[in-house]
Design a protein around this motif. Sequence first.
Motif, short mmCIF file in Angstrom:
data_model
loop_
_atom_site.label_atom_id
_atom_site.label_comp_id
_atom_site.label_asym_id
_atom_site.label_seq_id
_atom_site.Cartn_x
_atom_site.Cartn_y
_atom_site.Cartn_z
N MET A 171 25.60 29.86 -28.05
CA MET A 171 26.77 30.70 -28.02
C MET A 171 27.32 30.79 -26.61
N PHE A 172 26.46 31.05 -25.63
CA PHE A 172 26.87 31.13 -24.24
C PHE A 172 26.52 29.83 -23.54
N PRO A 173 27.43 29.29 -22.76
CA PRO A 173 27.17 28.00 -22.15
C PRO A 173 26.20 28.04 -20.98
N TYR A 174 25.87 29.23 -20.45
CA TYR A 174 25.08 29.29 -19.23
C TYR A 174 23.67 28.73 -19.37
N PRO A 175 22.88 29.15 -20.38
CA PRO A 175 21.50 28.65 -20.42
C PRO A 175 21.41 27.14 -20.65
N GLU A 176 22.28 26.59 -21.50
CA GLU A 176 22.20 25.17 -21.80
C GLU A 176 22.79 24.31 -20.67
N ASN A 177 23.94 24.72 -20.17
CA ASN A 177 24.61 23.93 -19.15
C ASN A 177 25.17 24.88 -18.11
N ALA A 178 24.49 24.98 -16.99
CA ALA A 178 24.87 25.96 -15.97
C ALA A 178 26.19 25.62 -15.30
N ASN A 179 26.58 24.38 -15.33
CA ASN A 179 27.82 23.97 -14.67
C ASN A 179 29.02 23.95 -15.61
N ALA A 180 28.84 24.37 -16.86
CA ALA A 180 29.92 24.32 -17.83
C ALA A 180 31.06 25.26 -17.46
N ASN A 181 30.73 26.43 -16.93
CA ASN A 181 31.75 27.41 -16.58
C ASN A 181 31.36 28.06 -15.24
N PRO A 182 31.90 27.53 -14.13
CA PRO A 182 31.51 28.09 -12.83
C PRO A 182 31.91 29.55 -12.65
N ALA A 183 33.00 29.98 -13.26
CA ALA A 183 33.42 31.37 -13.12
C ALA A 183 32.43 32.30 -13.81
N LEU A 184 31.95 31.86 -14.98
CA LEU A 184 30.95 32.67 -15.68
C LEU A 184 29.66 32.73 -14.87
N ARG A 185 29.30 31.62 -14.28
CA ARG A 185 28.10 31.60 -13.44
C ARG A 185 28.27 32.52 -12.23
N ALA A 186 29.45 32.51 -11.61
CA ALA A 186 29.69 33.39 -10.46
C ALA A 186 29.60 34.85 -10.88
N GLN A 187 30.14 35.18 -12.04
CA GLN A 187 30.07 36.56 -12.54
C GLN A 187 28.62 36.95 -12.80
N PHE A 188 27.89 36.06 -13.44
CA PHE A 188 26.48 36.32 -13.73
C PHE A 188 25.68 36.47 -12.44
N ASP A 189 25.91 35.59 -11.48
CA ASP A 189 25.21 35.67 -10.19
C ASP A 189 25.53 36.97 -9.46
N ALA A 190 26.77 37.42 -9.52
CA ALA A 190 27.15 38.68 -8.87
C ALA A 190 26.43 39.86 -9.52
N GLN A 191 26.35 39.85 -10.84
CA GLN A 191 25.65 40.94 -11.53
C GLN A 191 24.16 40.93 -11.24
N VAL A 192 23.57 39.75 -11.22
CA VAL A 192 22.14 39.65 -10.91
C VAL A 192 21.88 40.09 -9.48
N GLY A 193 22.74 39.71 -8.56
CA GLY A 193 22.59 40.14 -7.17
C GLY A 193 22.70 41.65 -7.03
N TYR A 194 23.64 42.24 -7.75
CA TYR A 194 23.82 43.68 -7.74
C TYR A 194 22.57 44.39 -8.26
N LEU A 195 22.06 43.92 -9.40
CA LEU A 195 20.86 44.53 -9.97
C LEU A 195 19.64 44.32 -9.08
N ALA A 196 19.54 43.17 -8.43
CA ALA A 196 18.42 42.92 -7.52
C ALA A 196 18.48 43.86 -6.33
#
Length: 148
Positions: free
Chosen positions: A1-26
């Motif tokens: 359903m979400f492209p991130y786990p299968e293909n991390a480079n499929a949507n760089p904007a989604l990856r950037a959003q996810f990385d920002a959220q993970v950084g915030y939580l960390a």
Amino acid sequence: MFPYPENANANPALRAQFDAQVGYLATLSQRSCDLVARVSELNMQLARQTIDDMIDSGRQLAACSDPFQLGATAMHGWQRVGEHLRSYQQNLMGVLADAGAGLGQVAAQAPAAFAANSVAAANAANAAANAAASNMANAAATAARRAS
């Protein structure tokens, strides 16, 4: 359903959003762990001081030969415990104020990063939707040509 786990480079904007959220939580969890460590250190310090004061008071009470001085000796021990409690309270309020300021600073910086990444993610999603619609229109036109 979400492209991130299968293909991390499929949507760089989604990856950037996810990385920002993970950084915030960390960052939040690191600050929270630091807070717990500092409060635990204060608790241990208070416990050590209280135990030492009670041992000293017990020794002074055991060494006291005048029964009329027992009350004054006991009250002197409790006075030291009260001073340690006052010091503990001041240190605890300082630690909590520092932690609140640090967490507030992290929380204030997060919406700007999320907003920038959300705009990029929305633009990427719109581009993907437009590309998908264009591909579907081309496929429909090709199918219509083959059918005629």
